[in-house]
Design a protein around this motif. Sequence first.
Motif, mmCIF file in Angstrom:
data_model
loop_
_atom_site.group_PDB
_atom_site.id
_atom_site.type_symbol
_atom_site.label_atom_id
_atom_site.label_comp_id
_atom_site.label_asym_id
_atom_site.label_seq_id
_atom_site.Cartn_x
_atom_site.Cartn_y
_atom_site.Cartn_z
ATOM 1 N N ARG A 1 0.837 -1.206 0.000
ATOM 2 C CA ARG A 1 0.000 0.000 0.000
ATOM 3 C C ARG A 1 0.871 1.254 0.000
ATOM 4 N N ASN A 2 1.908 1.258 0.828
ATOM 5 C CA ASN A 2 2.780 2.427 0.876
ATOM 6 C C ASN A 2 3.579 2.590 -0.409
ATOM 7 N N ILE B 1 0.606 3.653 -3.346
ATOM 8 C CA ILE B 1 -0.270 4.833 -3.340
ATOM 9 C C ILE B 1 0.117 5.911 -2.339
ATOM 10 N N ASN B 2 1.157 5.732 -1.541
ATOM 11 C CA ASN B 2 1.551 6.777 -0.603
ATOM 12 C C ASN B 2 2.208 7.921 -1.371
ATOM 13 N N PRO B 3 1.719 9.142 -1.198
ATOM 14 C CA PRO B 3 2.290 10.255 -1.963
ATOM 15 C C PRO B 3 3.700 10.638 -1.514
ATOM 16 N N GLU C 1 -3.509 15.021 -2.714
ATOM 17 C CA GLU C 1 -3.153 13.603 -2.794
ATOM 18 C C GLU C 1 -2.908 13.022 -1.400
ATOM 19 N N LYS D 1 -6.281 12.456 0.204
ATOM 20 C CA LYS D 1 -6.916 11.270 -0.370
ATOM 21 C C LYS D 1 -6.321 9.993 0.214
ATOM 22 N N TYR D 2 -5.010 9.981 0.445
ATOM 23 C CA TYR D 2 -4.350 8.802 1.010
ATOM 24 C C TYR D 2 -4.738 8.594 2.473
ATOM 25 N N SER D 3 -4.751 9.653 3.256
ATOM 26 C CA SER D 3 -5.004 9.505 4.687
ATOM 27 C C SER D 3 -6.478 9.304 5.010
ATOM 28 N N HIS E 1 -8.938 7.345 3.927
ATOM 29 C CA HIS E 1 -9.383 6.180 3.166
ATOM 30 C C HIS E 1 -10.759 5.731 3.635
#
Length: 91
Positions: free
Chosen positions: A34-35, A38-40, A59, A62-64, A66
């Motif tokens: 996941r990191n 998709i982690n920015p 971004e 959006k990641y945090s 979820h």
Amino acid sequence: MASSSMNRWLRPEVYPLFAAVGVAVGICGFQLVRNLCINPEVRVNKENRAAGVLDNFAEGEKYSEHFLRKYVRNRTPEIMPSINSFFTDPK
């Protein structure tokens, strides 16, 4: 020699240990993928690393934020609400 070590570790009493370790490895693997994907803040490509520090707040938001975090945000932090209310609420 190999069969004695197989008999030592493949007993039914050891299966819960294998299951717990397997779940832990699965969770760690999921978080790693996941990191990486998709982690920015994680940049794997050379082009993205050369960009330096980016202020990409959308971004990051959006990641945090979820699905699971949005789902549990307005819920009470109880595991079994019906049992908790049965024992704590006056009748």
